[in-house]
Design a protein around this motif. Structure first.
Motif, mmCIF file in Angstrom:
data_model
loop_
_atom_site.group_PDB
_atom_site.id
_atom_site.type_symbol
_atom_site.label_atom_id
_atom_site.label_comp_id
_atom_site.label_asym_id
_atom_site.label_seq_id
_atom_site.Cartn_x
_atom_site.Cartn_y
_atom_site.Cartn_z
ATOM 1 N N PHE A 58 29.896 38.862 53.039
ATOM 2 C CA PHE A 58 31.019 39.395 53.296
ATOM 3 C C PHE A 58 31.033 40.418 54.625
ATOM 4 C CE2 PHE A 58 31.154 37.940 49.213
ATOM 5 C CZ PHE A 58 32.068 36.883 49.055
ATOM 6 N N TYR A 59 29.876 40.327 55.453
ATOM 7 C CA TYR A 59 29.802 41.215 56.495
ATOM 8 C C TYR A 59 30.776 40.817 57.928
ATOM 9 C CZ TYR A 59 25.993 43.750 54.622
ATOM 10 O OH TYR A 59 25.052 44.739 53.795
ATOM 11 N N GLU A 60 31.346 41.518 58.422
ATOM 12 C CA GLU A 60 32.286 41.182 59.776
ATOM 13 C C GLU A 60 31.423 41.927 60.787
ATOM 14 O OE1 GLU A 60 35.945 42.548 58.512
ATOM 15 O OE2 GLU A 60 36.456 40.763 57.295
ATOM 16 N N ALA A 61 31.489 41.314 62.040
ATOM 17 C CA ALA A 61 31.385 42.030 63.316
ATOM 18 C C ALA A 61 32.464 42.212 64.076
ATOM 19 C CB ALA A 61 30.382 41.102 64.202
ATOM 20 N N TRP A 62 32.555 43.655 64.303
ATOM 21 C CA TRP A 62 33.966 44.143 65.231
ATOM 22 C C TRP A 62 33.266 44.442 66.490
ATOM 23 C CZ3 TRP A 62 38.975 44.334 63.597
ATOM 24 C CH2 TRP A 62 39.399 43.626 62.212
ATOM 25 N N ALA A 63 33.900 44.313 67.737
ATOM 26 C CA ALA A 63 33.514 44.558 69.229
ATOM 27 C C ALA A 63 34.759 44.537 69.819
ATOM 28 C CB ALA A 63 32.285 43.634 69.468
ATOM 29 N N GLN A 64 34.256 45.373 70.997
ATOM 30 C CA GLN A 64 35.375 45.190 72.182
ATOM 31 C C GLN A 64 34.713 44.521 73.512
ATOM 32 O OE1 GLN A 64 36.539 49.392 72.680
ATOM 33 N NE2 GLN A 64 34.608 49.835 74.154
ATOM 34 N N GLU A 65 35.302 44.086 74.222
ATOM 35 C CA GLU A 65 34.598 43.603 75.581
ATOM 36 C C GLU A 65 33.970 44.791 76.402
ATOM 37 O OE1 GLU A 65 35.798 40.556 79.101
ATOM 38 O OE2 GLU A 65 37.108 40.606 77.177
ATOM 39 N N GLU A 66 32.985 44.651 76.360
ATOM 40 C CA GLU A 66 32.277 45.966 77.335
ATOM 41 C C GLU A 66 32.041 45.680 78.690
ATOM 42 O OE1 GLU A 66 28.684 46.741 75.189
ATOM 43 O OE2 GLU A 66 29.948 48.094 73.652
ATOM 44 N N GLN A 67 31.866 44.318 79.214
ATOM 45 C CA GLN A 67 31.696 44.356 80.606
ATOM 46 C C GLN A 67 32.177 42.905 81.090
ATOM 47 O OE1 GLN A 67 27.290 43.857 80.358
ATOM 48 N NE2 GLN A 67 27.420 42.077 79.011
ATOM 49 N N THR A 68 32.609 42.850 82.284
ATOM 50 C CA THR A 68 33.236 41.813 82.738
ATOM 51 C C THR A 68 32.294 40.450 82.625
ATOM 52 O OG1 THR A 68 34.251 42.981 84.534
ATOM 53 C CG2 THR A 68 34.207 40.774 84.901
ATOM 54 N N GLY A 69 32.942 39.370 82.104
ATOM 55 C CA GLY A 69 32.107 38.067 81.803
ATOM 56 C C GLY A 69 31.771 37.860 80.578
ATOM 57 N N PHE A 70 31.838 38.872 79.734
ATOM 58 C CA PHE A 70 31.106 39.059 78.320
ATOM 59 C C PHE A 70 32.383 38.542 77.451
ATOM 60 C CE2 PHE A 70 30.295 40.957 74.139
ATOM 61 C CZ PHE A 70 29.142 40.271 73.906
ATOM 62 N N HIS A 71 32.418 37.367 77.122
ATOM 63 C CA HIS A 71 33.610 36.841 76.068
ATOM 64 C C HIS A 71 33.010 36.357 74.992
ATOM 65 C CE1 HIS A 71 36.087 37.249 79.529
ATOM 66 N NE2 HIS A 71 35.302 36.858 80.429
ATOM 67 N N TYR A 72 33.957 36.370 73.690
ATOM 68 C CA TYR A 72 33.562 36.009 72.612
ATOM 69 C C TYR A 72 34.973 35.460 71.907
ATOM 70 C CZ TYR A 72 33.592 40.837 72.323
ATOM 71 O OH TYR A 72 33.846 42.037 72.435
ATOM 72 N N ARG A 73 35.052 34.919 71.001
ATOM 73 C CA ARG A 73 35.965 34.423 70.165
ATOM 74 C C ARG A 73 36.189 35.710 69.070
ATOM 75 N NH1 ARG A 73 36.222 29.442 65.740
ATOM 76 N NH2 ARG A 73 38.477 29.661 65.338
ATOM 77 N N SER A 75 39.287 37.417 66.374
ATOM 78 C CA SER A 75 40.696 37.102 65.465
ATOM 79 C C SER A 75 41.252 38.405 65.528
ATOM 80 C CB SER A 75 39.998 36.667 64.271
ATOM 81 O OG SER A 75 39.366 37.533 63.615
ATOM 82 N N LEU A 76 42.436 38.261 65.431
ATOM 83 C CA LEU A 76 43.541 39.515 65.190
ATOM 84 C C LEU A 76 43.336 39.969 63.635
ATOM 85 C CD1 LEU A 76 46.269 38.536 67.863
ATOM 86 C CD2 LEU A 76 44.187 40.160 68.214
ATOM 87 N N SER A 77 43.111 38.826 62.892
ATOM 88 C CA SER A 77 43.544 39.349 61.383
ATOM 89 C C SER A 77 42.007 39.171 60.693
ATOM 90 C CB SER A 77 44.290 38.392 60.843
ATOM 91 O OG SER A 77 44.183 38.330 59.477
ATOM 92 N N PRO A 78 41.723 40.136 60.047
ATOM 93 C CA PRO A 78 40.620 40.369 59.140
ATOM 94 C C PRO A 78 40.672 39.215 57.776
ATOM 95 C CG PRO A 78 41.953 42.054 58.404
ATOM 96 C CD PRO A 78 42.405 41.459 59.734
ATOM 97 N N LEU A 79 41.937 38.481 57.794
ATOM 98 C CA LEU A 79 42.005 37.698 56.698
ATOM 99 C C LEU A 79 41.481 36.045 57.182
ATOM 100 C CD1 LEU A 79 45.313 38.598 55.417
ATOM 101 C CD2 LEU A 79 43.129 39.219 54.566
ATOM 102 N N ASN A 80 41.121 36.047 58.379
ATOM 103 C CA ASN A 80 40.492 34.816 58.659
ATOM 104 C C ASN A 80 39.276 34.402 58.286
ATOM 105 O OD1 ASN A 80 42.746 34.361 60.574
ATOM 106 N ND2 ASN A 80 41.735 34.932 62.502
ATOM 107 N N ASP A 81 38.875 33.065 58.248
ATOM 108 C CA ASP A 81 37.539 32.549 57.784
ATOM 109 C C ASP A 81 36.472 33.348 58.382
ATOM 110 O OD1 ASP A 81 38.466 29.220 57.780
ATOM 111 O OD2 ASP A 81 38.835 30.686 56.284
ATOM 112 N N HIS A 82 35.272 33.809 57.558
ATOM 113 C CA HIS A 82 34.258 34.592 58.052
ATOM 114 C C HIS A 82 33.256 33.591 58.658
ATOM 115 C CE1 HIS A 82 35.097 37.869 55.619
ATOM 116 N NE2 HIS A 82 35.486 37.192 54.544
#
Length: 82
Positions: A58-73, A75-82
């Motif tokens: 039940f670990y979750e990774a939280w991040a912000q976009e730090e650099q141009t060109g670094f993209h990842y999927r 989710s806005l809700s912590p209730l989405n699938d892990h």
């Protein structure tokens, strides 16, 4: 920028993240490696050793976009699938 939960851990190698377990902050650091299926990651915290974390625990990774060109999927809700 605000943090967003990242559902696809395979995109996080080299990223700075905050790791949470069931919504509570556990630690933060840089992702050193991720398994091919994205189920496990290794995190290096500034004042700690390299540690392993599994989505199944039940670990979750939280991040912000730090650099141009670094993209990842994200989710806005912590209730989405892990």
């Amino acid at each position: 920028m605000e943090l967003r939960r990242i559902s696809d851990w395979t995109t996080l190698v080299g990223a700075r993240i905050e790791l949470r377990q069931q919504g509570r902050p556990v630690c933060s650091g840089h992702v050193d490696a991720v398994t091919d299926d994205g189920a496990i990651l290794w995190l290096v915290a500034p004042a700690d050793k390299r540690r392993i974390y599994e989505k199944a625990e039940f670990y979750e990774a939280w991040a912000q976009e730090e650099q141009t060109g670094f993209h990842y999927r994200a989710s806005l809700s912590p209730l989405n699938d892990h």
